[in-house]
Motif scaffolding. Structure first.
Motif, PDB file in Angstrom:
ATOM      1  N   UNK A  13      38.578  39.363  25.885  1.00  0.00           N
ATOM      2  CA  UNK A  13      39.357  39.832  27.106  1.00  0.00           C
ATOM      3  C   UNK A  13      39.530  39.569  28.651  1.00  0.00           C
ATOM      4  N   UNK A  14      38.247  38.670  28.721  1.00  0.00           N
ATOM      5  CA  UNK A  14      37.844  38.091  29.500  1.00  0.00           C
ATOM      6  C   UNK A  14      38.646  36.257  29.712  1.00  0.00           C
ATOM      7  N   UNK A  15      39.464  36.300  28.402  1.00  0.00           N
ATOM      8  CA  UNK A  15      40.408  35.228  28.664  1.00  0.00           C
ATOM      9  C   UNK A  15      41.203  35.408  28.790  1.00  0.00           C
ATOM     10  N   UNK A  16      41.907  36.275  28.323  1.00  0.00           N
ATOM     11  CA  UNK A  16      43.327  37.150  28.822  1.00  0.00           C
ATOM     12  C   UNK A  16      43.092  37.562  30.355  1.00  0.00           C
ATOM     13  N   UNK A  17      41.990  37.579  30.794  1.00  0.00           N
ATOM     14  CA  UNK A  17      42.189  38.131  32.462  1.00  0.00           C
ATOM     15  C   UNK A  17      42.702  37.095  32.989  1.00  0.00           C
ATOM     16  N   UNK A  18      42.625  36.352  32.089  1.00  0.00           N
ATOM     17  CA  UNK A  18      43.111  34.561  33.746  1.00  0.00           C
ATOM     18  C   UNK A  18      44.324  34.201  33.482  1.00  0.00           C
ATOM     19  N   UNK A  19      45.256  35.118  32.088  1.00  0.00           N
ATOM     20  CA  UNK A  19      46.716  34.885  31.787  1.00  0.00           C
ATOM     21  C   UNK A  19      47.610  36.021  32.527  1.00  0.00           C
ATOM     22  N   UNK A  20      46.124  36.875  33.650  1.00  0.00           N
ATOM     23  CA  UNK A  20      47.361  37.887  33.909  1.00  0.00           C
ATOM     24  C   UNK A  20      47.827  38.204  35.058  1.00  0.00           C
ATOM     25  N   UNK A  21      48.052  37.286  35.343  1.00  0.00           N
ATOM     26  CA  UNK A  21      48.172  36.594  37.221  1.00  0.00           C
ATOM     27  C   UNK A  21      49.701  38.032  37.369  1.00  0.00           C
ATOM     28  N   UNK A  22      50.094  38.100  36.684  1.00  0.00           N
ATOM     29  CA  UNK A  22      51.898  39.590  36.657  1.00  0.00           C
ATOM     30  C   UNK A  22      50.888  40.492  36.528  1.00  0.00           C
ATOM     31  N   UNK A  23      49.917  40.746  36.243  1.00  0.00           N
ATOM     32  CA  UNK A  23      49.060  42.399  36.361  1.00  0.00           C
ATOM     33  C   UNK A  23      49.387  42.568  34.579  1.00  0.00           C
ATOM     34  N   UNK A  24      49.431  43.617  34.053  1.00  0.00           N
ATOM     35  CA  UNK A  24      48.798  43.581  32.289  1.00  0.00           C
ATOM     36  C   UNK A  24      50.016  43.839  31.402  1.00  0.00           C
ATOM     37  N   UNK A  25      51.408  43.404  31.887  1.00  0.00           N
ATOM     38  CA  UNK A  25      52.302  43.341  31.442  1.00  0.00           C
ATOM     39  C   UNK A  25      52.763  41.904  31.333  1.00  0.00           C
ATOM     40  N   UNK A  26      52.109  41.297  31.643  1.00  0.00           N
ATOM     41  CA  UNK A  26      51.228  39.617  31.167  1.00  0.00           C
ATOM     42  C   UNK A  26      51.242  39.596  30.086  1.00  0.00           C
ATOM     43  N   UNK A  27      50.304  40.742  29.681  1.00  0.00           N
ATOM     44  CA  UNK A  27      49.213  39.729  28.603  1.00  0.00           C
ATOM     45  C   UNK A  27      49.755  41.161  27.366  1.00  0.00           C
TER      46      UNK A  27
END
Length: 178
Positions: A13-27
């Motif tokens: 989830x730490x790695x996913x946090x770097x993709x969450x640019x658009x908020x939770x819907x992005x991940x």
């Protein structure tokens, strides 16, 4: 959940946090992959219900991750998922915002902002596909398509209150369309 599983889930989830640019819907698509496909902590329908519950909660949308973590692995799942998603992105935004304030006219900053739009859109659409899959596999595609059309219509009718769109979704669910 063992200590190693806890750390592994938190790191993912730490790695996913770097993709969450658009908020939770992005991940959502990758969250589904982690919690449903790889860990088997939730079913497809359970995942969709967890997202709906997290979205209905007052507060920031990132609470969806907390709800899903709890549903998939209990209190430690909540801590691993929410802690993993919040720590890296919070530190990154904290440092980046200081730089952005100093360089608000930078071409690099403008290019980054413009480049994020298609990324966020693609990641959000991937999450939509994941959320729709349980309903589409049950043959309820017509109701889903109608509801999606109504949701797209909201982009052209932004003056309607959000509760009106919520009522449309609730009516579609009550009628068994989705």
């Amino acid at each position: 959940m063992s200590g190693l599983e806890f750390l592994h889930l938190s790191a993912q989830f730490a790695l996913l946090s770097l993709l969450s640019v658009g908020g939770v819907s992005a991940i959502l698509a990758d969250t589904h992959r982690l919690l449903v496909v790889e860990r088997h902590g939730l079913s497809d329908a359970g995942f969709a219900q967890g997202v709906a519950l997290g979205q209905a909660m007052p507060g920031p949308n990132i609470l969806v991750v907390a709800v899903l973590g709890w549903m998939a692995a209990g209190p430690l799942g909540l801590i691993a998922c929410l802690g993993g998603i919040l720590l890296p992105s919070t530190l990154l935004v904290w440092r980046f915002s200081a730089w952005a304030r100093q360089h608000h006219d930078s071409r690099l900053l403008r290019a980054f902002q413009l480049g994020c739009a298609p990324l966020v859109l693609g990641l959000t659409l991937a999450g939509c596909v994941v959320l729709a899959r349980p309903y589409l596999s049950e043959g309820r595609w017509l109701g889903f398509a109608l509801l999606a059309a109504v949701a797209l219509g909201s982009a052209w009718r932004p003056k309607w209150p959000p509760l009106a769109w919520l009522a449309v979704g609730a009516a579609a669910g009550a009628l068994g369309w989705v």
